[in-house]
Design a protein around this motif. Structure first.
Motif, PDB file in Angstrom:
ATOM      1  N   LEU A  35       0.819  -1.220   0.000  1.00 18.18           N
ATOM      2  CA  LEU A  35       0.000   0.000   0.000  1.00 18.18           C
ATOM      3  C   LEU A  35       0.850   1.266   0.000  1.00 18.18           C
ATOM      4  O   LEU A  35       0.421   2.300  -0.522  1.00 18.18           O
ATOM      5  N   ILE A  91      -4.801  -6.014  -2.836  1.00 14.67           N
ATOM      6  CA  ILE A  91      -5.263  -4.823  -2.111  1.00 14.67           C
ATOM      7  C   ILE A  91      -4.651  -3.569  -2.724  1.00 14.67           C
ATOM      8  O   ILE A  91      -5.349  -2.579  -2.973  1.00 14.67           O
ATOM      9  N   VAL A  95      -6.815  -0.615  -4.367  1.00 15.24           N
ATOM     10  CA  VAL A  95      -6.843   0.705  -3.724  1.00 15.24           C
ATOM     11  C   VAL A  95      -6.218   1.782  -4.606  1.00 15.24           C
ATOM     12  O   VAL A  95      -6.763   2.874  -4.742  1.00 15.24           O
ATOM     13  N   TRP A  96      -5.081   1.487  -5.236  1.00 15.42           N
ATOM     14  CA  TRP A  96      -4.355   2.523  -5.963  1.00 15.42           C
ATOM     15  C   TRP A  96      -4.529   2.470  -7.474  1.00 15.42           C
ATOM     16  O   TRP A  96      -3.960   3.303  -8.177  1.00 15.42           O
TER      17      TRP A  96
END
Length: 165
Positions: A35, A91, A95-96
Protein backbone atom coordinates in the motif's frame (compact mmCIF):
# COMPACT_ATOMS: atom_id res chain seq x y z
CA UNK A 1 -0.95 -48.78 20.39
CA UNK A 2 2.03 -46.68 21.46
CA UNK A 3 2.44 -45.46 17.89
CA UNK A 4 -1.07 -44.01 18.00
CA UNK A 5 -0.38 -42.26 21.31
CA UNK A 6 2.93 -40.88 20.01
CA UNK A 7 1.24 -39.56 16.87
CA UNK A 8 -1.45 -37.83 18.91
CA UNK A 9 0.97 -36.20 21.34
CA UNK A 10 3.65 -35.32 18.78
CA UNK A 11 1.91 -32.05 17.88
CA UNK A 12 0.99 -30.57 14.56
CA UNK A 13 2.86 -31.52 11.41
CA UNK A 14 5.63 -29.14 10.28
CA UNK A 15 3.46 -27.52 7.56
CA UNK A 16 0.75 -26.62 10.03
CA UNK A 17 3.32 -25.34 12.52
CA UNK A 18 4.80 -23.06 9.87
CA UNK A 19 1.37 -21.67 9.07
CA UNK A 20 0.63 -21.01 12.74
CA UNK A 21 3.94 -19.23 13.40
CA UNK A 22 3.56 -17.06 10.31
CA UNK A 23 0.45 -15.69 11.92
CA UNK A 24 -1.13 -12.41 11.05
CA UNK A 25 1.97 -10.20 10.95
CA UNK A 26 3.31 -11.33 7.57
CA UNK A 27 0.15 -10.57 5.58
CA UNK A 28 -0.40 -7.28 7.37
CA UNK A 29 3.21 -6.14 6.90
CA UNK A 30 3.25 -7.19 3.23
CA UNK A 31 -0.05 -5.42 2.61
CA UNK A 32 1.23 -2.24 4.26
CA UNK A 33 4.43 -2.35 2.20
CA UNK A 34 2.38 -2.81 -0.97
CA UNK A 35 0.00 0.00 0.00
CA UNK A 36 2.92 2.37 0.57
CA UNK A 37 5.10 1.34 -2.40
CA UNK A 38 2.38 1.38 -5.06
CA UNK A 39 1.52 5.11 -4.99
CA UNK A 40 5.21 5.96 -4.66
CA UNK A 41 6.02 3.83 -7.70
CA UNK A 42 3.17 5.23 -9.77
CA UNK A 43 4.07 8.79 -8.77
CA UNK A 44 7.75 8.35 -9.64
CA UNK A 45 6.95 6.70 -12.99
CA UNK A 46 4.32 9.32 -13.88
CA UNK A 47 6.73 12.11 -13.04
CA UNK A 48 9.35 10.43 -15.21
CA UNK A 49 6.86 10.31 -18.07
CA UNK A 50 6.22 14.04 -17.73
CA UNK A 51 9.95 14.76 -17.66
CA UNK A 52 10.38 12.69 -20.82
CA UNK A 53 8.50 15.42 -22.67
CA UNK A 54 11.28 17.88 -21.76
CA UNK A 55 14.26 16.07 -23.24
CA UNK A 56 15.88 19.23 -24.54
CA UNK A 57 17.35 19.76 -21.07
CA UNK A 58 20.43 17.63 -20.39
CA UNK A 59 19.44 16.97 -16.76
CA UNK A 60 15.91 15.84 -17.60
CA UNK A 61 17.19 13.65 -20.43
CA UNK A 62 18.57 11.11 -17.95
CA UNK A 63 16.27 11.80 -15.03
CA UNK A 64 13.12 10.80 -16.93
CA UNK A 65 14.17 7.25 -17.84
CA UNK A 66 15.73 6.78 -14.42
CA UNK A 67 12.44 7.66 -12.75
CA UNK A 68 10.50 5.41 -15.11
CA UNK A 69 12.82 2.49 -14.36
CA UNK A 70 12.68 3.13 -10.61
CA UNK A 71 8.87 3.28 -10.68
CA UNK A 72 8.75 0.05 -12.68
CA UNK A 73 11.12 -1.69 -10.26
CA UNK A 74 9.04 -0.64 -7.27
CA UNK A 75 5.91 -1.98 -8.98
CA UNK A 76 7.81 -5.21 -9.61
CA UNK A 77 8.49 -5.44 -5.86
CA UNK A 78 4.77 -5.01 -5.17
CA UNK A 79 3.87 -7.66 -7.74
CA UNK A 80 6.52 -9.97 -6.27
CA UNK A 81 4.91 -9.67 -2.85
CA UNK A 82 2.06 -11.69 -4.34
CA UNK A 83 4.27 -14.79 -4.14
CA UNK A 84 4.28 -14.54 -0.35
CA UNK A 85 0.99 -12.77 0.34
CA UNK A 86 -1.32 -12.68 -2.69
CA UNK A 87 -3.73 -10.34 -0.91
CA UNK A 88 -1.02 -7.65 -0.67
CA UNK A 89 -0.83 -7.14 -4.43
CA UNK A 90 -4.60 -7.48 -4.76
CA UNK A 91 -5.26 -4.82 -2.11
CA UNK A 92 -2.67 -2.42 -3.55
CA UNK A 93 -4.03 -2.92 -7.07
CA UNK A 94 -7.59 -2.31 -5.94
CA UNK A 95 -6.84 0.70 -3.72
CA UNK A 96 -4.36 2.52 -5.96
CA UNK A 97 -5.47 1.43 -9.43
CA UNK A 98 -8.93 -0.03 -9.82
CA UNK A 99 -10.80 2.29 -7.43
CA UNK A 100 -9.22 5.51 -8.79
CA UNK A 101 -9.81 4.29 -12.35
CA UNK A 102 -13.48 3.55 -11.67
CA UNK A 103 -13.89 6.86 -9.84
CA UNK A 104 -12.41 8.67 -12.83
CA UNK A 105 -14.75 6.83 -15.21
CA UNK A 106 -17.73 7.69 -13.00
CA UNK A 107 -16.77 11.32 -12.34
CA UNK A 108 -14.15 12.45 -14.88
CA UNK A 109 -14.73 16.14 -14.20
CA UNK A 110 -13.99 15.76 -10.48
CA UNK A 111 -10.85 13.61 -10.69
CA UNK A 112 -8.43 16.51 -11.22
CA UNK A 113 -9.99 18.38 -8.31
CA UNK A 114 -9.67 15.30 -6.07
CA UNK A 115 -6.02 14.82 -7.03
CA UNK A 116 -5.16 18.47 -6.48
CA UNK A 117 -6.78 18.30 -3.03
CA UNK A 118 -4.17 15.77 -1.86
CA UNK A 119 -1.82 17.68 0.45
CA UNK A 120 1.83 17.84 -0.51
CA UNK A 121 1.51 16.92 -4.21
CA UNK A 122 3.27 19.34 -6.53
CA UNK A 123 1.20 20.72 -9.42
CA UNK A 124 3.39 18.98 -12.01
CA UNK A 125 2.85 15.62 -10.32
CA UNK A 126 -0.91 16.23 -10.08
CA UNK A 127 -0.96 16.89 -13.85
CA UNK A 128 1.11 13.78 -14.53
CA UNK A 129 -1.10 11.58 -12.37
CA UNK A 130 -4.24 13.03 -13.91
CA UNK A 131 -2.97 12.36 -17.42
CA UNK A 132 -2.20 8.76 -16.42
CA UNK A 133 -5.57 8.48 -14.72
CA UNK A 134 -7.48 9.83 -17.70
CA UNK A 135 -5.38 7.72 -20.08
CA UNK A 136 -6.19 4.51 -18.20
CA UNK A 137 -2.62 3.80 -17.08
CA UNK A 138 -3.51 3.83 -13.38
CA UNK A 139 -6.41 1.44 -14.00
CA UNK A 140 -4.08 -0.78 -16.02
CA UNK A 141 -1.54 -0.95 -13.18
CA UNK A 142 -4.31 -1.72 -10.71
CA UNK A 143 -5.74 -4.53 -12.81
CA UNK A 144 -2.28 -6.01 -13.39
CA UNK A 145 -1.39 -5.94 -9.68
CA UNK A 146 -4.77 -7.40 -8.74
CA UNK A 147 -4.32 -10.07 -11.41
CA UNK A 148 -0.85 -10.93 -10.14
CA UNK A 149 -2.23 -11.42 -6.64
CA UNK A 150 -5.21 -13.42 -7.87
CA UNK A 151 -2.99 -15.64 -10.01
CA UNK A 152 -0.62 -16.24 -7.11
CA UNK A 153 -3.53 -17.11 -4.82
CA UNK A 154 -5.03 -19.54 -7.33
CA UNK A 155 -1.69 -21.19 -8.01
CA UNK A 156 -0.95 -21.48 -4.32
CA UNK A 157 -4.33 -23.09 -3.72
CA UNK A 158 -3.88 -25.46 -6.66
CA UNK A 159 -0.36 -26.48 -5.65
CA UNK A 160 -1.07 -26.88 -1.94
CA UNK A 161 -0.96 -30.58 -0.96
CA UNK A 162 -4.24 -30.50 0.92
CA UNK A 163 -6.06 -28.15 -1.47
CA UNK A 164 -5.85 -25.17 0.89
CA UNK A 165 -3.42 -22.26 0.95
Amino acid sequence: MTDLVEQQTAGPPPEAARRITRGLWSPVAASLVALVLTPVAVGIAANGAVLAGRWWDGVDRWLAPAQSVLGAMLLLVVASLAVYVPAAAMIAGAVWGIVPGVVHIAAPDDSYRMLSAVPGLPVDLVRALHSWLSGGVVLLFGVLLFGAGLTAALLRRRLAPDGRS
